[in-house]
Write a protein that holds these residues in place. Structure first.
Motif, PDB file in Angstrom:
ATOM      1  N   UNK A  31      29.200  54.930  38.290  1.00  0.00           N
ATOM      2  CA  UNK A  31      30.629  55.187  38.511  1.00  0.00           C
ATOM      3  C   UNK A  31      30.911  55.049  40.004  1.00  0.00           C
ATOM      4  N   UNK A  32      31.867  54.201  40.360  1.00  0.00           N
ATOM      5  CA  UNK A  32      32.160  53.924  41.771  1.00  0.00           C
ATOM      6  C   UNK A  32      32.639  55.152  42.538  1.00  0.00           C
ATOM      7  N   UNK A  33      33.056  56.202  41.836  1.00  0.00           N
ATOM      8  CA  UNK A  33      33.535  57.402  42.516  1.00  0.00           C
ATOM      9  C   UNK A  33      32.395  58.253  43.075  1.00  0.00           C
ATOM     10  N   UNK A  34      31.207  58.122  42.512  1.00  0.00           N
ATOM     11  CA  UNK A  34      30.026  58.836  43.043  1.00  0.00           C
ATOM     12  C   UNK A  34      28.764  58.095  42.610  1.00  0.00           C
ATOM     13  N   UNK A  35      28.587  56.861  43.077  1.00  0.00           N
ATOM     14  CA  UNK A  35      27.467  56.023  42.622  1.00  0.00           C
ATOM     15  C   UNK A  35      26.087  56.604  42.882  1.00  0.00           C
ATOM     16  N   UNK A  36      25.903  57.302  43.984  1.00  0.00           N
ATOM     17  CA  UNK A  36      24.573  57.846  44.293  1.00  0.00           C
ATOM     18  C   UNK A  36      24.219  58.985  43.337  1.00  0.00           C
ATOM     19  N   UNK A  56      29.033  48.621  39.964  1.00  0.00           N
ATOM     20  CA  UNK A  56      29.943  49.689  40.382  1.00  0.00           C
ATOM     21  C   UNK A  56      31.159  49.629  39.466  1.00  0.00           C
ATOM     22  N   UNK A  57      31.103  50.386  38.382  1.00  0.00           N
ATOM     23  CA  UNK A  57      32.191  50.367  37.411  1.00  0.00           C
ATOM     24  C   UNK A  57      33.315  51.314  37.837  1.00  0.00           C
ATOM     25  N   UNK A  58      34.496  51.115  37.258  1.00  0.00           N
ATOM     26  CA  UNK A  58      35.686  51.894  37.599  1.00  0.00           C
ATOM     27  C   UNK A  58      36.050  51.698  39.071  1.00  0.00           C
ATOM     28  N   UNK A  59      35.812  50.474  39.532  1.00  0.00           N
ATOM     29  CA  UNK A  59      36.058  50.142  40.934  1.00  0.00           C
ATOM     30  C   UNK A  59      37.532  50.260  41.296  1.00  0.00           C
ATOM     31  N   UNK A  60      38.400  50.228  40.302  1.00  0.00           N
ATOM     32  CA  UNK A  60      39.840  50.355  40.551  1.00  0.00           C
ATOM     33  C   UNK A  60      40.234  51.782  40.933  1.00  0.00           C
ATOM     34  N   UNK A  61      39.299  52.726  40.782  1.00  0.00           N
ATOM     35  CA  UNK A  61      39.614  54.126  41.065  1.00  0.00           C
ATOM     36  C   UNK A  61      39.266  54.555  42.487  1.00  0.00           C
ATOM     37  N   UNK A  62      38.691  53.630  43.271  1.00  0.00           N
ATOM     38  CA  UNK A  62      38.354  53.941  44.667  1.00  0.00           C
ATOM     39  C   UNK A  62      38.863  52.831  45.586  1.00  0.00           C
ATOM     40  N   UNK A  63      38.876  53.110  46.870  1.00  0.00           N
ATOM     41  CA  UNK A  63      39.348  52.127  47.844  1.00  0.00           C
ATOM     42  C   UNK A  63      38.330  50.998  48.022  1.00  0.00           C
ATOM     43  N   UNK A  64      38.818  49.843  48.395  1.00  0.00           N
ATOM     44  CA  UNK A  64      37.961  48.671  48.563  1.00  0.00           C
ATOM     45  C   UNK A  64      36.874  48.913  49.614  1.00  0.00           C
ATOM     46  N   UNK A  65      37.210  49.631  50.682  1.00  0.00           N
ATOM     47  CA  UNK A  65      36.232  49.886  51.745  1.00  0.00           C
ATOM     48  C   UNK A  65      35.030  50.674  51.212  1.00  0.00           C
ATOM     49  N   UNK A  66      35.273  51.567  50.244  1.00  0.00           N
ATOM     50  CA  UNK A  66      34.174  52.317  49.646  1.00  0.00           C
ATOM     51  C   UNK A  66      33.317  51.422  48.763  1.00  0.00           C
ATOM     52  N   UNK A  67      33.960  50.513  48.055  1.00  0.00           N
ATOM     53  CA  UNK A  67      33.226  49.552  47.223  1.00  0.00           C
ATOM     54  C   UNK A  67      32.298  48.717  48.092  1.00  0.00           C
ATOM     55  N   UNK A  68      32.825  48.196  49.176  1.00  0.00           N
ATOM     56  CA  UNK A  68      32.019  47.350  50.069  1.00  0.00           C
ATOM     57  C   UNK A  68      30.866  48.142  50.683  1.00  0.00           C
ATOM     58  N   UNK A  69      31.114  49.407  50.977  1.00  0.00           N
ATOM     59  CA  UNK A  69      30.086  50.259  51.570  1.00  0.00           C
ATOM     60  C   UNK A  69      28.904  50.431  50.614  1.00  0.00           C
ATOM     61  N   UNK A  80      20.754  43.444  43.439  1.00  0.00           N
ATOM     62  CA  UNK A  80      22.045  42.766  43.344  1.00  0.00           C
ATOM     63  C   UNK A  80      23.098  43.813  42.988  1.00  0.00           C
ATOM     64  N   UNK A  81      24.350  43.536  43.321  1.00  0.00           N
ATOM     65  CA  UNK A  81      25.398  44.521  43.043  1.00  0.00           C
ATOM     66  C   UNK A  81      26.746  43.826  42.880  1.00  0.00           C
ATOM     67  N   UNK A  82      27.490  44.238  41.851  1.00  0.00           N
ATOM     68  CA  UNK A  82      28.854  43.755  41.636  1.00  0.00           C
ATOM     69  C   UNK A  82      29.748  44.965  41.383  1.00  0.00           C
ATOM     70  N   UNK A  83      31.028  44.790  41.605  1.00  0.00           N
ATOM     71  CA  UNK A  83      31.999  45.854  41.352  1.00  0.00           C
ATOM     72  C   UNK A  83      33.039  45.340  40.381  1.00  0.00           C
ATOM     73  N   UNK A  84      33.448  46.187  39.437  1.00  0.00           N
ATOM     74  CA  UNK A  84      34.428  45.743  38.439  1.00  0.00           C
ATOM     75  C   UNK A  84      35.058  46.931  37.735  1.00  0.00           C
ATOM     76  N   UNK A  85      36.048  46.621  36.930  1.00  0.00           N
ATOM     77  CA  UNK A  85      36.671  47.587  36.030  1.00  0.00           C
ATOM     78  C   UNK A  85      36.376  47.081  34.625  1.00  0.00           C
ATOM     79  N   UNK A  86      35.499  47.758  33.913  1.00  0.00           N
ATOM     80  CA  UNK A  86      34.998  47.274  32.623  1.00  0.00           C
ATOM     81  C   UNK A  86      36.084  47.073  31.568  1.00  0.00           C
ATOM     82  N   UNK A  87      37.230  47.715  31.757  1.00  0.00           N
ATOM     83  CA  UNK A  87      38.292  47.577  30.758  1.00  0.00           C
ATOM     84  C   UNK A  87      39.098  46.289  30.940  1.00  0.00           C
TER      85      UNK A  87
END
Length: 277
Positions: A31-36, A56-69, A80-87
């Motif tokens: 979950x992109x809100x608390x991936x660790x 990194x799922x539910x990427x739409x629920x956090x800011x882009x800067x956090x996704x990139x981090x 490897x790593x990708x970010x998306x919204x599974x829905x």
């Protein structure tokens, strides 16, 4: 201390360890809100030294800067790593293309020899991380059972995608014991631990504390309440309850109902795009 590890999770871990021998790689959904906090040390026995694609799922629920981090973090670890919204549509292409990129040399060599090489990937993660939604998006036929709560998938499922890639969906598995209390609370906030086994008021109080550490204006703005750093979390919860009409006989605040409202608002991003880590 928060703890939820039903019997089927122990069985699932044994099956995953056994079936991992059949897999070429792993799609690790967090979950992109608390991936660790979504990282389960028990999965080390399953994955071993095979390639991992972190999603990194539910990427739409956090800011882009956090996704990139966090993408940079997982890549720095050699994954490897990708970010998306599974829905959303297009999930399958993102994941399939990334797996093909990981195995490009192997796929090219087999294509030259006319060999139809089948790649097998196990999809794993904690409960309610969106694994089954991703598998449904991949197969396009809704074969995997999904639900917006923890513990929906109970059996392994194989689905074939794009001709030469097979994905195994697996039930979500938590840690048998939480050594880090903050990790347990974060997973409770995002719904990876069943609300029914939790003290919902305690969870709401800890969420208030976590949100105020990030930005005190989050709750003040959303619920039009005023407080300072000395105000107790339970008093802030009562303020929220009063503003949302959670008043019972005698003017008492229904803090349990207020807690559920707060958690629902957080989980649905009504409090804004928030990363807890």
């Amino acid at each position: 201390m928060i703890n939820w590890f039903p019997g089927h999770m122990t069985k699932t871990l044994r099956i995953m360890q056994s079936d991992s021998k059949l897999c070429d790689c792993f799609v690790y959904v967090v979950d992109a809100r608390c991936p660790l906090s979504c990282i389960n040390p028990e999965f080390v026995k399953v994955v071993k030294d095979k390639p991992i694609l972190f999603v990194l799922n539910k990427a739409d629920l956090v800011e882009k800067k956090d996704i990139e981090r966090f993408k940079a973090h997982f890549v720095s670890l050699g994954h490897s790593c990708v970010a998306l919204n599974a829905t959303m549509s297009g999930t399958s292409k993102i994941i399939v293309n990334e797996i093909k990129k990981i195995f490009k040399d192997r796929l090219d060599k087999n294509k030259e020899r006319g060999v139809n090489f089948i790649l097998r990937a196990m999809v794993l993660g904690i409960p309610n991380s969106g694994k089954s939604t991703i598998v449904n998006n991949l197969c396009g036929k809704g074969r995997a059972v999904t639900g917006n709560k923890a513990g929906v998938t109970r059996t392994k499922q194989w689905v074939k995608v794009d001709g030469n890639i097979e994905f195994m969906d697996t039930p979500g598995v938590l840690l048998p014991n939480f050594e880090d209390e903050s990790q347990a609370y974060k997973l409770a906030f995002i719904g990876s631990i069943k609300d029914e086994v939790l003290n919902i008021i305690d969870i709401a109080n800890h969420l208030i504390s976590a949100l105020n550490e990030i930005d005190e204006t989050i709750l003040k703005t959303k619920y039009n309440v005023d407080f300072n750093s000395e105000t107790l979390d339970i008093d802030i919860l009562s303020m929220i309850g009063k503003k949302r009409g959670c008043v019972i006989k005698g003017g008492e605040i229904d803090t349990e109902r207020a807690s559920k409202i707060l958690l629902t608002d957080f989980r649905s991003a009504k409090l804004g795009k928030i990363c807890l880590e």
